[in-house]
Design an enzyme around this catalytic site. Structure first.
Site, PDB file in Angstrom:
ATOM      1  CE1 TYR A  51     -61.513  46.669  51.879  1.00 36.05           C
ATOM      2  CE2 TYR A  51     -63.964  46.976  52.321  1.00 36.05           C
ATOM      3  CZ  TYR A  51     -63.004  45.934  51.941  1.00 36.05           C
ATOM      4  OH  TYR A  51     -63.131  44.913  51.636  1.00 36.05           O
ATOM      5  N   GLY A 197     -66.337  39.260  44.579  1.00 38.37           N
ATOM      6  CA  GLY A 197     -65.673  38.860  43.369  1.00 38.37           C
ATOM      7  C   GLY A 197     -66.708  37.898  42.665  1.00 38.37           C
ATOM      8  CB  ALA A 200     -65.004  37.010  37.421  1.00 38.02           C
ATOM      9  CE  LYS A 201     -59.417  41.789  39.754  1.00 38.14           C
ATOM     10  NZ  LYS A 201     -58.013  41.730  39.504  1.00 38.14           N
ATOM     11  N   GLY A 202     -66.048  42.261  36.492  1.00 38.62           N
ATOM     12  CA  GLY A 202     -67.019  42.654  35.332  1.00 38.62           C
ATOM     13  C   GLY A 202     -67.044  41.752  34.310  1.00 38.62           C
ATOM     14  CG  LEU A 203     -63.319  38.961  33.404  1.00 38.70           C
ATOM     15  CD1 LEU A 203     -62.544  37.909  33.818  1.00 38.70           C
ATOM     16  CD2 LEU A 203     -63.192  39.348  31.963  1.00 38.70           C
ATOM     17  CG  LEU A 204     -68.479  35.755  35.225  1.00 40.57           C
ATOM     18  CD1 LEU A 204     -68.213  34.973  36.555  1.00 40.57           C
ATOM     19  CD2 LEU A 204     -69.094  34.790  34.232  1.00 40.57           C
ATOM     20  CB  THR A 205     -71.482  42.055  33.703  1.00 38.17           C
ATOM     21  OG1 THR A 205     -70.274  42.742  32.898  1.00 38.17           O
ATOM     22  CG2 THR A 205     -71.031  41.965  34.934  1.00 38.17           C
TER      23      THR A 205
END
Length: 300
Positions: A51, A197, A200-205
């Site tokens: 990183y 993950g 899911a890149k903020g999809l599951l918020t």
């Protein structure tokens, strides 16, 4: 914050871990987020030498200074970067691992790493050599336990059969349920899964619908499938964030969800979702609303 054993090894980790890759490069901002995590009961912090070409480890080392005895510190090795460009080569050889651990220790300002993870893995690797490197580091007291970060079934099976890993980091969420094919056998072998993950890149918020329209799709889900399933999940529970976290933590093989945050406020949202109640009926409904895909590649 509940803590659980990481596999059958010596480490206990918080059910919500902190993914340090998301930390801003500003030292004061990073410190504020780390402080919030520790105050909230998070004890498990995960980074990697890759990183920002080691700078993230330096940031984490500074932010955790003076608190080493209170936390579980994890990092990863195997990606050899070129300091002059963006070229990265895979290197899982024993000499490289034995050399790089000292660089990570220096950047993290610590004498030992709690969990040292192979940051990937290929079936063409000399696994015995890699395992021997980790065992040597453990014998020398430079690491307490070791694991792998991989979604490749053939690599995972090899390390389950031949090594004393305590954990496997895998991408796992309601929108990526591929690990479920392997969770039972991983758990029965005395190992744990730590997830990445999971949102899911903020999809599951609760911002998922907005993100779905911008992303256009995710893994095997088209944009229309994403929005359709998200609406179903919102009908199941008014906090999709909570539903996502608990759907993963429900499986006894999963020890910790490694979640990132770029601000204290964002971290508080995840912690509030973790504290929110989700029923078994809601968890079951969420699983029925989502796909159960399997890994298609790297199986043999």
């Amino acid at each position: 914050m509940k803590t659980v054993n990481l596999g059958s090894g010596s480490l206990k980790v918080s059910e919500i871990g902190f993914g340090c890759m998301s930390l801003p490069n500003d030292a004061k901002q990073a410190q504020a987020i780390i402080d919030e995590a520790i105050t909230s009961g998070i004890t498990y912090f995960d980074t990697a030498d890759l990183y920002d070409k080691g700078k993230n480890e330096e940031l984490v080392g500074n932010a955790l200074k003076g608190r080493r005895q209170d936390i579980i510190l994890a990092t990863k090795v195997g990606n050899q970067w070129n300091p002059d460009n963006d070229e990265v080569k895979w290197n899982a050889t024993k000499p490289y691992i034995l050399d790089q651990v000292h660089n990570s220790l220096k950047r993290l300002q610590t004498d030992y790493i709690d969990l040292y993870q192979l940051h990937g893995g290929m079936i063409t690797d000399d696994a015995e050599e890699t395992i021997d490197a980790f065992e040597s580091l453990k014998k020398d007291g430079l690491i307490r336990e070791y694991g792998i970060s991989s979604i490749r079934p053939n690599v995972i099976k090899r390390f389950l059969d031949k090594s004393d890993i305590v954990s496997i980091m895998m991408q796992y969420s309601l929108f990526d349920r591929r690990p479920e094919e392997w969770l039972e056998s991983i758990g029965e072998s005395g190992r744990s899964v730590v997830t990445r993950g999971t949102l899911a890149k903020g999809l599951l918020t609760n911002e998922g619908l907005k993100r779905a329209q911008k992303m256009g799709g995710y893994l095997s889900y088209s944009e229309s499938e994403l929005t359709d399933v998200l609406r179903k999940l919102m009908d199941i529970h008014d906090n999709v964030h909570a539903l996502s976290l608990h759907s993963v933590l429900q499986n006894k093989t999963v020890a910790s969800v490694v979640a990132g945050a770029s601000s204290p406020e964002q971290l508080k949202e995840t912690l509030a979702a973790y504290d929110e109640s989700v029923s078994l009926e809601q968890l079951g409904a969420a699983r029925k609303a989502t796909k159960l895909d399997i890994y298609q590649d790297h199986r043999v």
